[in-house]
Every structure is written in C-alpha cells, then in structure tokens.
Design a protein around this motif. Structure first.
Motif, PDB file in Angstrom:
ATOM      1  N   ALA A  10      -7.161  -0.160   6.423  1.00 19.58           N
ATOM      2  CA  ALA A  10      -7.078   0.579   7.686  1.00 19.58           C
ATOM      3  C   ALA A  10      -6.418  -0.294   8.761  1.00 19.58           C
ATOM      4  O   ALA A  10      -5.615   0.191   9.555  1.00 19.58           O
ATOM      5  CB  ALA A  10      -8.467   1.006   8.122  1.00 19.58           C
ATOM      6  N   LEU A  11      -6.755  -1.581   8.760  1.00 19.89           N
ATOM      7  CA  LEU A  11      -6.160  -2.485   9.760  1.00 19.89           C
ATOM      8  C   LEU A  11      -4.653  -2.612   9.549  1.00 19.89           C
ATOM      9  O   LEU A  11      -3.879  -2.557  10.508  1.00 19.89           O
ATOM     10  CB  LEU A  11      -6.815  -3.860   9.685  1.00 19.89           C
ATOM     11  N   PHE A  12      -4.252  -2.803   8.297  1.00 16.88           N
ATOM     12  CA  PHE A  12      -2.818  -2.927   8.015  1.00 16.88           C
ATOM     13  C   PHE A  12      -2.101  -1.657   8.458  1.00 16.88           C
ATOM     14  O   PHE A  12      -1.045  -1.697   9.070  1.00 16.88           O
ATOM     15  CB  PHE A  12      -2.569  -3.143   6.519  1.00 16.88           C
ATOM     16  N   PHE A  13      -2.736  -0.534   8.119  1.00 15.70           N
ATOM     17  CA  PHE A  13      -2.109   0.731   8.463  1.00 15.70           C
ATOM     18  C   PHE A  13      -1.995   0.883   9.972  1.00 15.70           C
ATOM     19  O   PHE A  13      -0.977   1.321  10.501  1.00 15.70           O
ATOM     20  CB  PHE A  13      -2.908   1.891   7.859  1.00 15.70           C
ATOM     21  N   SER A  14      -3.053   0.465  10.676  1.00 15.63           N
ATOM     22  CA  SER A  14      -2.988   0.652  12.125  1.00 15.63           C
ATOM     23  C   SER A  14      -1.940  -0.260  12.760  1.00 15.63           C
ATOM     24  O   SER A  14      -1.369   0.094  13.792  1.00 15.63           O
ATOM     25  CB  SER A  14      -4.354   0.477  12.787  1.00 15.63           C
ATOM     26  N   SER A  15      -1.675  -1.437  12.150  1.00 20.18           N
ATOM     27  CA  SER A  15      -0.574  -2.270  12.669  1.00 20.18           C
ATOM     28  C   SER A  15       0.712  -1.468  12.683  1.00 20.18           C
ATOM     29  O   SER A  15       1.462  -1.463  13.652  1.00 20.18           O
ATOM     30  CB  SER A  15      -0.340  -3.496  11.787  1.00 20.18           C
ATOM     31  N   LEU A  16       0.933  -0.797  11.558  1.00 20.41           N
ATOM     32  CA  LEU A  16       2.148   0.000  11.444  1.00 20.41           C
ATOM     33  C   LEU A  16       2.135   1.126  12.476  1.00 20.41           C
ATOM     34  O   LEU A  16       3.128   1.382  13.154  1.00 20.41           O
ATOM     35  CB  LEU A  16       2.224   0.564  10.027  1.00 20.41           C
ATOM     36  N   VAL A  17       0.964   1.751  12.594  1.00 15.83           N
ATOM     37  CA  VAL A  17       0.864   2.868  13.531  1.00 15.83           C
ATOM     38  C   VAL A  17       1.113   2.397  14.958  1.00 15.83           C
ATOM     39  O   VAL A  17       1.808   3.064  15.730  1.00 15.83           O
ATOM     40  CB  VAL A  17      -0.513   3.551  13.407  1.00 15.83           C
ATOM     41  N   LYS A  62      10.481   2.215   6.767  1.00 11.90           N
ATOM     42  CA  LYS A  62      11.247   0.997   7.033  1.00 11.90           C
ATOM     43  C   LYS A  62      12.466   1.250   7.924  1.00 11.90           C
ATOM     44  O   LYS A  62      12.699   0.494   8.865  1.00 11.90           O
ATOM     45  CB  LYS A  62      11.636   0.301   5.731  1.00 11.90           C
ATOM     46  N   PRO A  63      13.233   2.298   7.663  1.00 16.23           N
ATOM     47  CA  PRO A  63      14.340   2.567   8.586  1.00 16.23           C
ATOM     48  C   PRO A  63      13.869   2.796  10.020  1.00 16.23           C
ATOM     49  O   PRO A  63      14.541   2.373  10.964  1.00 16.23           O
ATOM     50  CB  PRO A  63      14.979   3.833   8.010  1.00 16.23           C
ATOM     51  N   ILE A  64      12.707   3.448  10.184  1.00 15.75           N
ATOM     52  CA  ILE A  64      12.214   3.677  11.549  1.00 15.75           C
ATOM     53  C   ILE A  64      11.948   2.344  12.234  1.00 15.75           C
ATOM     54  O   ILE A  64      12.320   2.127  13.390  1.00 15.75           O
ATOM     55  CB  ILE A  64      10.941   4.543  11.523  1.00 15.75           C
ATOM     56  N   TYR A  66       0.800  -1.225   0.000  1.00 20.17           N
ATOM     57  CA  TYR A  66       0.000   0.000   0.000  1.00 20.17           C
ATOM     58  C   TYR A  66       0.835   1.279   0.000  1.00 20.17           C
ATOM     59  O   TYR A  66       0.502   2.234  -0.664  1.00 20.17           O
ATOM     60  CB  TYR A  66      -0.947   0.018   1.213  1.00 20.17           C
ATOM     61  N   ALA A  67       1.903   1.272   0.801  1.00 20.43           N
ATOM     62  CA  ALA A  67       2.636   2.526   0.992  1.00 20.43           C
ATOM     63  C   ALA A  67       3.325   2.961  -0.300  1.00 20.43           C
ATOM     64  O   ALA A  67       3.745   2.124  -1.099  1.00 20.43           O
ATOM     65  CB  ALA A  67       3.672   2.355   2.098  1.00 20.43           C
ATOM     66  N   SER A  68       3.438   4.262  -0.498  1.00 29.45           N
ATOM     67  CA  SER A  68       4.171   4.766  -1.651  1.00 29.45           C
ATOM     68  C   SER A  68       5.663   4.538  -1.401  1.00 29.45           C
ATOM     69  O   SER A  68       6.085   4.405  -0.260  1.00 29.45           O
ATOM     70  CB  SER A  68       3.898   6.254  -1.824  1.00 29.45           C
ATOM     71  N   PRO A  69       6.448   4.460  -2.481  1.00 32.67           N
ATOM     72  CA  PRO A  69       7.887   4.215  -2.287  1.00 32.67           C
ATOM     73  C   PRO A  69       8.526   5.223  -1.340  1.00 32.67           C
ATOM     74  O   PRO A  69       9.397   4.870  -0.541  1.00 32.67           O
ATOM     75  CB  PRO A  69       8.453   4.356  -3.696  1.00 32.67           C
ATOM     76  N   THR A  70       8.077   6.469  -1.407  1.00 34.89           N
ATOM     77  CA  THR A  70       8.660   7.493  -0.526  1.00 34.89           C
ATOM     78  C   THR A  70       8.343   7.172   0.937  1.00 34.89           C
ATOM     79  O   THR A  70       9.228   7.199   1.793  1.00 34.89           O
ATOM     80  CB  THR A  70       8.067   8.879  -0.853  1.00 34.89           C
ATOM     81  N   ALA A  71       7.072   6.875   1.186  1.00 30.42           N
ATOM     82  CA  ALA A  71       6.677   6.569   2.565  1.00 30.42           C
ATOM     83  C   ALA A  71       7.439   5.353   3.064  1.00 30.42           C
ATOM     84  O   ALA A  71       7.936   5.324   4.188  1.00 30.42           O
ATOM     85  CB  ALA A  71       5.174   6.317   2.635  1.00 30.42           C
ATOM     86  N   ARG A  72       7.559   4.343   2.183  1.00 29.69           N
ATOM     87  CA  ARG A  72       8.289   3.137   2.580  1.00 29.69           C
ATOM     88  C   ARG A  72       9.736   3.482   2.914  1.00 29.69           C
ATOM     89  O   ARG A  72      10.305   2.973   3.863  1.00 29.69           O
ATOM     90  CB  ARG A  72       8.216   2.102   1.459  1.00 29.69           C
ATOM     91  N   GLY A  73      10.294   4.393   2.118  1.00 32.72           N
ATOM     92  CA  GLY A  73      11.678   4.801   2.337  1.00 32.72           C
ATOM     93  C   GLY A  73      11.899   5.408   3.716  1.00 32.72           C
ATOM     94  O   GLY A  73      12.979   5.296   4.275  1.00 32.72           O
TER      95      GLY A  73
END
Lengths: 319, 419, 272
Positions: free
Chosen positions: B37-44, A130-132, A120-127
């Motif tokens: 939304a669920l996937f995103f909230s895992s990350l959050v 992921k390091p975080i 889902y994430a855009s390449p920028t967001a992933r960039g």
C-alpha cells in the motif's frame, strides 16, 4: 561442368593477371568527412573548455578585486554586494536546504513508486504508468515554479501551518516542489535499475519461501543498489542546479537562515536575478555571479562523476 | 490465509540446538500488504501532484472577471465598433482623447498608415478603458456564483461580471502588454519559434554527426574516451551554467556578431535571438548526440557488414544504410531535444531575454522573449490577473510540448522495428 | 538422522510412501494448455528424474510442485497436487509456506549478490530466525557441509557468493535451499550450465542428500538420469503441443525395458 570451366577461363582472360589494383584510390571525400565527423564529436570538448575558461576567467577577476578575499568567500555568512561583503554561505546553505528537502520528498516516494512499478504492477499497468511519470519529468521547471508560488505556498503550507508562520517566499515550498519535480527522475531511473535485476534472483528468493515484499526489499533492491544510488546522486545534482523553482518560490535576497519557512535566495536564484537585471560588465556583481557559477559547476560535476563512479564500482554484472 | 500443512512443525533437530525459526506467515503477509500500500501510494502521490498541477493551471485560466469601463461602448456609436470604418474610428478617438495625446499617437505612427485594428485597440485602451477589477478562479466561479456576485456588487458597483477564458485567440496573437487582459503571448510564441529554429539548425546536424563519430568512426583511444565522458558529464551540467557561458561568449565576447553590428544592424546589443539560439544549441547538443548515438547503435551490425561486403566505403555505409535505419530514433531524439529547448527558462534569463518586448521579432538580431520567460515574468508579478495569464501561457506551453512528445511517441511506435 | 529423532508426526507421514502426489494435473498459460493430465506419485527420500525433449512440459510440472508457476501471469492449474495429503493449490494454502518446504535449485546458479554467509542465512532470516550468532554460524556450516562445499569456502564466508565458480555457486544454492529445512528439493536442470567435473560433484551430492530429502530433478542428460535417479518419468509433447506423461517407473526399467515405444525411441536416441 565443362561449361562452367570454360566460362571461368573466359572470365580470367578479360583481366590479365597482375593488373588488378588493390591499393585503392585516395579518397579525399572520405578523409574530409571523417574530419568533419570528428569535429562534431569533439565540439563537446569545446563547450566544456569554454565553460571552464569563462568561469575561471571572470572568477579570477572577481577574486582579484580589492573587496574580495578568498577565505572570506568560503568562510563568512553575509552576501551583500552593496557593502562589498561576499561570503557564499547564505547562498550555499539555501541551495543545500532546498535540495535536501527535495531529496527527502523525491527519494522515498520515487523509490516506492519504482518498486511498485517494477515488482507489483502488471505489465499493462506499467505500460501506462511509466509514460505518465515521464510526462511529469518533461514538464518545464518554470511551470513547477508557478505551482510552488500559487499552490504549494498559499494553499498547502500557509493552509497547514498558518499564514503568519510561513513567508510568501520560502525554502520549504521550493524544496517540496523541487522534490515533486525530481520524483519522476528518481522513479524512472530506479525502475530501470530494478527491472535490470535478473528474474533468476527473484525466483531464487521465492524458492526459499520469501514473500513478494521480502524478495523486493531484501534481494532486488540490494541487487539494484548501484543504479538506485546513481539515481539519487543525479537527482541531487539536478536539485542543486535547478533554477526556476527557487528563483520564483524561494525568495530574492541572500539570507543566512536554517529555517525553511523563511525566504532565502539560492546560488542559482541569485545568478538568475542578478544577470536578469541590467548590470554593467565591469561591475563586481557581474563577476561575482561567475564565481558562484564556478562553485555550482564543481558541485554538480562532482556529483555527476560520483554517480558514474558508483555505477561502475558497485555494479553487479549479470549475464 | 496461511495454514499449517501438518499439525506440528518439523523437529528443530535440523536446526542448531536452541535456535528456532518462527514462521509467522500471517504477520509477514500483513507487513507485505502494508508496504505494498505504501509503494502504491508513492506512485499515487506522484500522479496526484501532476493532477493538482494541471488543476491549478486550469483553475487560474478560466473564471469570472469583474469588468469596469470608463465609458459604455454603446455611447460612442450606435453600431458595434468592429463594424465601423477606420475613418469613423479615428473620429471617435479624436473626440474622446486630448488633442496632445492624439498628436503623439499620430507621430508614433501616422493614422493614415495604421490599420483599423490598431485604431480599434487604441480606442479600447484609451477611450473605453476596459479594466478588470477582480478575477476569480474556475472552481469558485462554478460553485459559488452567488457569493461572487454579492462581492462584486458590494465592492465594484459599476462593474459587470462576465465569464472569461484567459486563454483565447487574442491571447495567442497579441504581444505583451502591461495590462493583463490585453496581454498576449503572440510575440513570445514567435520568439520561441525563432530561438528553436536556430537551436535546431545547429544542434541537429552536429548532434547526428557527433553520434556517428562516437558510434561509427571512433576507435577506443584516449580522446574518444575523453569525448564520451565529457558528453555524458555535459548532459548533467545545470542549464543556468550554459546561460552563463552564453552570456560571456555570445552576448559579450561575440557581441559584434550576435548583435548584428558586423552586418550593419545598429540598434541592438548582444542580447539577441541569435545569442539565445546559440546558447540553447550548446545546451541540447549533448542530448542530441546521446540520442543519435543510441539510435545508431540500434542498427544491426549485419546491415553494415552487408554494405561493406559490397565494397562500400565507411561514409557510403553510414549515409545509405546506417542513418536511414536510425532515422526514426534520431527523429525521436530530435523532438525530445526540441521540447527541452522549448521549456528551458534559466539560461535565457541569463542570456538576457527581455522582460518587456511588445513588437514581433523579424530577424535574428532582435531582442526577444519566449513563452517560458513570459510565464516567469507574469508569475513573479504581483496581482492575481498576472497569475491568470501565466496559467494561460502555461497551457499554451504544455499543449505544445504534449503535441511534440506525442509525435515522438507516435514516430517511435510507427517505425519500431524488430530485427 | 536416526529414527529416534523423528517426531510422532513424521513417523505417521513416513508411513505414507509418497512425498508428493499429482492427480490429473493440467497446467495452462493463458489459453494454452502446456501440460495435459499428469498423474504421478513421488516416492519419499528417493531421486525422481523427469526426462524428455525440450518443451515437453517437464520443467512446468516441476515448477508446479512448489507453485513457482504462480509468478507467471496468466498461469493456471487444474487437478490436485498433494503434499502431506493436502492439496497445495487449495485456496487456504499460502504458496510462501509451500516453497519453504519444497525448495528449488535452478538451471543457472543464482546466488544473491551478497556474501556466502548472507546467502545461506537469507532463508532463515526471512522466516523469522531466532538464534544466537554462534547458532547462525553453526547453521551456515551445516548447510554448507550438507552441500559439500564447506571445505572450499570456509575461509571466505564473507566474500560475495557471485565470486565463486559456476559449480561452487550451484552448490551454494543447494546449501541455501537446505538452510530453510525443506523436505523436498526440486532441481531444474541443475548441471546444464556446469562443466563435467562440477556436474559429477553435484551428482555425488544428490546421492548423499537422498538420505534425508526427497529430490526431483529435471534433466536433459540421459546418462545423468540413469546414474542418479531411482525413478524416471518420461514426458513428451502431444499433437497439440501439450506436454504429457508417457511413462513412469523405476529408472532401471525405463532405461532397459520401457513399455512404451516412444520411450524406447527417445532413450535410444532416435529423437529429441
């Protein structure tokens, strides 16, 4: 043309035929370096051998002592060195309970985060993200132990469940915190596995009218299953071997209980507590931690071998 | 969102008799949204955990403390104590403590040899006796000042409220103390540096050469595969097992060497900096080898071929071409191994980091403590002020690690080459 | 399929000659214009071939027809692409529905790492399959027969699709596309990864499928285009590297008496 021919004649005249030595010199330097390099590679074998020898040697002494009985060790549920009762189950059970709680936290969250990052994430967001996550993975576990004891137990658990229901040291807090600790590991490894699934498979799925969710869950995740499974197993092994969080938060003193709100010492926690104190090398307590460590070593070894096997066995090979 | 492109569906004649395809795109889209939304909230949640962790640490590192003293410093002298000479300070000390205690201090270390700071510290500890009777978290300090003042007035009428940063210059330079406000991580920082130095001196060269073996020298033999599998499995062995190994081998079996007895050091057992460094070296070695190997593998084959083509031997090729090109990667791996060794606690507990060391280590045969061990000790002590200094020590540790990792990332980006 | 099987709606559409129509289509990747001003009408139940040198935008146009380009971040389309008279790029159109009706077969066979059976049933299942096991079996058989691979795989339906040979995999992918009942099938160089015998089989299959489906194929292989297609569109890159349509017409005409000099040069192998 003529000039070139003359040059080549002159050159061949410098070295008379048959005198070129192609056999080469004996290069002692190279041989020595080769040996040194080999030794450096093989030192790891020394480490493993030493671990195995040390564990077996001391464990042998432990099981050889009159107080200890091998069947009792693996079948009884009291660990009381003072009274000479050595049943590993209280320690083992606590290790298993905290690890399973950790996995219950880390696997769904880690996998969810990995799917989000990869699909889902855009390449920028992933960039950035992921390091975080990787920073989170680099935080020393003693810091998580502090977190469990000063935040998770008093604020979250005692806050939600009531102070009287939750012991200050308890397995749930240790397990939850351990879950947070291994979450980045699961997320990072799973994300690698998901990203390795070729684009063509995703396109094939979209081409059949699948939504992003259907593509992610029904095509990409199954295709990356071996990597994800390996991540889960590695996470399990990490949780089983984790020491600082459980040493600080799960409680001191072996106790056979299934209630995660109670304190119970894990295998690693016990080893840390006993060896941290001043113990005599001749005491049975000293040898007992080697017996526990031996069990721990084989548990994690088994998990590591299993993860390697899963990767090899279930890997889909893509061009 | 969805629309039918034509009013009716295609005839189901294409499908087997009786079967149907129910294309409810709206429902599928909704399900997709929910799961996203669920996937995103895992990350959050993961990031939130990191945030909460940092918040807890900072919350504990700063805040109001209520300080009580046995005697007001202004009663001792009309000038600030720091401005007095050493002799004047000694006089103040002699006047305010018992003669017996004064003689004991003199016996421990003659006053003539003590520094001014040491005398000042004695006055602070023994005469003024600053005592922190309560400490507060940062959030409550900022938001509920009135309540804190009221509580302190009521419970400790003599105490003074002051804002305190537990992380300060004294904290960084002082040794361990049983009084939290006087304790510091000075000797733990030095201890960490000693241990890391020994670890790296051993693990870096061996690790790099091990990587060279696996990538450049080894052929596909049974022992190569054994070594390779073995290294991968070692990387997964719990760190506490390494501690056990260090305890049995370095602390106990090699005690004459690691305690320094063989070199004329007498007052020590095997639980020394040397043992800790050796244990840590074994622990980070697999990591070093794996990282070095990755870096070496990334060096393109064409560079090797060019070198061999000029008649270079294997080692000449490795030394002049492969290693220089792999250097950034190797450096990154080294820093990562270093930060691992920096944060490891469990093996050092087992090897026997001392829980209470007040002196600064100056040889490899000294007892030691390191930053994570201090964090562990302080966290496990009862009493909220120990939590405060544990938090401050965590900040020290995390900042160090962050700097190390930032360097690694910088190196990686700086030297990143595209072949 | 007989006329009697067609619904009234289909009959109405059958009156329209074209399955897909492109009107003044421009395609951008970020600021780069990859395709410039393409207009063409694809005839129903015929095979249309897109030919042209590498980078001429023919694949990009093909992938625009079922909105596969949406998956590439930064891609954008101007103009209209009509399907059943509806612009598929209208905001109220769901690309998922478009892709179900306009199926796609890719350059490299990409069966899912699942059994052959599950590969076929993937599409129907995600689309809300309602039917018995026997009906599912029947659907799988029909799809595999439709792709002329049934006889080769009928005994190993539950083995992984990835274990098949390249040509078989590609036919499995075609069968997989058929199982969701598309009207149009897009083929992006479907034979470029295959050996000549497999290629021949796929070509025969295309001619077979033409009776029920509209097929658009991108190919590098001129012989292939002339062998199987009814219509041919020739694309070429212009000076600023944007692909454009040079000539479009019945295949025979394009290959024998092209109107444009550039088409003639390409056909006769003078460049590309």
């Amino acid at each position: 043309m003529e000039q070139e021919a003359r040059v080549s004649i002159e050159r061949s005249a410098v070295i008379p035929a048959g005198t070129i030595n192609l056999r080469g010199r004996r290069r002692f330097g190279e041989r020595i370096i080769e040996t040194i390099v080999f030794i450096c590679g093989a030192i790891s074998i020394f480490t493993t051998t030493a671990i195995v020898i040390v564990l077996f040697q001391e464990a042998w002494l432990f099981f050889g002592s009159p107080e200890v009985d091998l069947t009792e060790f693996f079948s009884t549920t009291t660990w009381q060195p003072e009274t000479g009762r050595f049943g590993i189950w209280p320690l083992m059970m606590s290790t298993l309970i905290t690890s399973i709680i950790a996995l219950l936290v880390a696997v769904p969250l880690g996998l969810g985060a990995a799917i989000y990052l990869s699909e889902y994430a855009s390449p920028t967001a992933r960039g950035y993200l992921k390091p975080i996550l990787e920073v989170l993975a680099g935080v020393p576990t003693v810091v998580y132990g502090y977190f469990a004891l000063t935040f998770v137990t008093p604020v979250i658990l005692q806050g939600l469940l009531g102070k009287e229901n939750v012991e200050i040291y308890n397995m749930l807090s240790a397990g939850l915190t351990m879950g947070i600790m291994i979450l980045p590991l699961v997320a990072s490894m799973s994300e690698d596995a998901l990203s390795a699934v070729p684009r063509s498979l995703r396109e094939g799925s979209y081409g059949l009218g699948a939504t992003r969710l259907e593509t992610s869950v029904r095509v990409v995740v199954p295709a990356a299953l071996s990597g994800i499974l390996a991540a889960v197993i590695v996470a399990m092994s990490r949780a089983v071997g984790e020491t600082m969080i459980v040493a600080l938060a799960a409680g001191a003193g072996p106790r056979f209980t299934f209630n995660p709100l109670q304190a119970a010492e894990t295998m690693t926690g016990h080893i840390a507590r006993i060896s941290g104190g001043d113990i005599s090398y001749a005491s049975i307590q000293y040898t007992s931690i080697f017996a526990i460590a031996l069990v721990l070593f084989f548990m994690t070894l088994l998990l590591n071998l299993l993860s390697g096997w899963v990767v090899r066995r279930f890997r889909e090979v893509y061009e | 969102m969805s629309t039918t492109l034509n009013p009716g569906e295609r005839p189901t004649g294409y499908l087997p008799e009786g079967a149907d395809i129910n294309r409810n795109i709206a429902a599928r889209r909704l399900r997709g949204k929910i799961w996203q939304a669920l996937f995103f909230s895992s990350l959050v949640i993961g990031l939130l955990a990191l945030g909460t962790l940092l918040y807890t640490i900072i919350d504990d590192s700063f805040g109001y403390i209520a300080v009580q003293t046995k005697i007001d410093p202004e009663e001792l002298s009309d000038r600030p104590l720091a401005e007095l000479s050493k002799e004047e300070l000694i006089e103040i000390l002699r006047a305010n403590i018992s003669a017996g205690l004064f003689r004991r201090f003199d016996r421990d270390e003659p006053f003539s040899e003590r520094s001014k700071e040491s005398v000042l510290q004695l006055i602070e500890e023994r005469v003024i006796g600053r005592e922190v009777v309560a400490s507060f978290k940062l959030t409550e300090s900022l938001l509920e000042r009135e309540r804190i003042e009221a509580t302190v007035r009521e419970r400790f009428p003599r105490a003074r409220l002051e804002f305190h940063s537990w992380l300060n210059r004294d904290f960084l330079t002082r040794p361990m103390s049983s009084v939290p406000i006087l304790a510091g991580v000075g000797n733990a920082i030095l201890g960490s540096l000693w241990v890391i130095a020994i670890t790296m001196i051993l693990a870096v060269p061996i690790g790099i050469l091990g990587g060279v073996y696996l990538e450049e020298y080894a052929s596909d033999t049974w022992y190569y595969r054994l070594i390779e599998t073995n290294i991968n499995n070692l990387a997964g062995v719990p760190s506490i097992i390494y501690g056990i190994l260090g305890l049995a081998v370095f602390v106990r079996a090699l005690e004459p060497l690691t305690s320094g007895a063989a070199f004329g050091v007498t007052d020590s057992n095997g639980r020394t900096i040397l043992s800790a460094g050796l244990t840590m070296a074994l622990l980070v070695l697999p990591l070093m080898i794996i990282n070095a190997r990755e870096a070496i593998r990334a060096v393109p084959q064409s560079i090797r071929q060019a070198s061999y083509g000029l008649g270079a031997t294997k080692w000449q090729t490795v030394w002049h071409h492969v290693l220089p090109n792999a250097l950034p990667g190797i450096l990154t791996g080294t820093i990562l191994s270093m930060s691992r060794a920096m944060g490891e606690t469990a093996p050092l507990i087992v090897v026997g980091a001392s829980t209470f060391v007040v002196f600064f280590p100056d040889s490899v045969f000294d007892k030691f403590t390191v930053i994570p061990i201090q964090i562990y000790n302080w966290t496990s002590q009862p009493g909220s002020q120990f939590r405060n200094i544990a938090a401050a020590a965590i900040i020290v540790l995390l900042v160090t690690l962050l700097l190390l990792n930032a360097t690694a990332i910088l190196l990686r980006n700086r030297f990143k080459r595209s072949y | 399929m007989t006329v009697a099987e067609l619904s009234a709606v289909d009959m109405a559409q059958a009156n329209g000659r074209y399955a897909v129509e492109l009107h003044n289509t421009h395609i951008y990747y970020g600021s780069f214009r990859a395709v410039k001003d393409v207009s063409l009408q694809i005839e129903r139940q015929r095979i249309t071939a897109f030919i042209g040198p590498s980078g001429c935008g023919k694949s990009t146009v093909l992938r625009a027809i079922n909105r596969m380009n949406d998956l590439i971040p930064g891609s954008r389309l101007e103009g209209r692409i009509l399907f059943h008279g509806k612009n598929i790029y209208d905001p109220d159109v769901d690309p998922v529905e478009v892709r179900r009706r306009i199926g796609m077969v890719f350059q490299k066979p990409n069966p899912f790492p699942k059994s052959i059976y599950d590969n076929i049933m993937f599409g129907p299942r995600i689309n809300g399959w309602r039917g018995t096991k026997a009906q599912a079996d029947e659907l799988v058989e029909r799809a595999l027969r439709g792709a002329a691979i049934w006889d080769e795989v009928k005994d190993k339906l539950h083995q992984p699709g990835t274990a098949l040979s390249g040509g078989q995999q590609q036919r499995l992918c075609i069968a997989r596309a058929l199982a969701v009942q598309p009207e149009v099938i897009l083929m992006d160089e479907p034979c470029s990864a295959l050996d000549p015998i497999s290629t021949l089989k796929i070509e025969e299959l295309m001619l077979e499928l033409r009776r029920n489906y509209t097929i658009i194929i991108v190919t590098h292989n001129m012989q292939q285009a002339s062998r199987v297609s009814d219509y041919t569109a020739f694309f070429l890159m212009d000076a600023d590297r944007a692909g454009q349509l040079v000539e479009y017409g019945p295949t025979e005409q394009i290959f024998t008496s092209p109107n444009d000099k550039r088409t003639e040069d390409y056909i006769s192998g003078r460049f590309g």
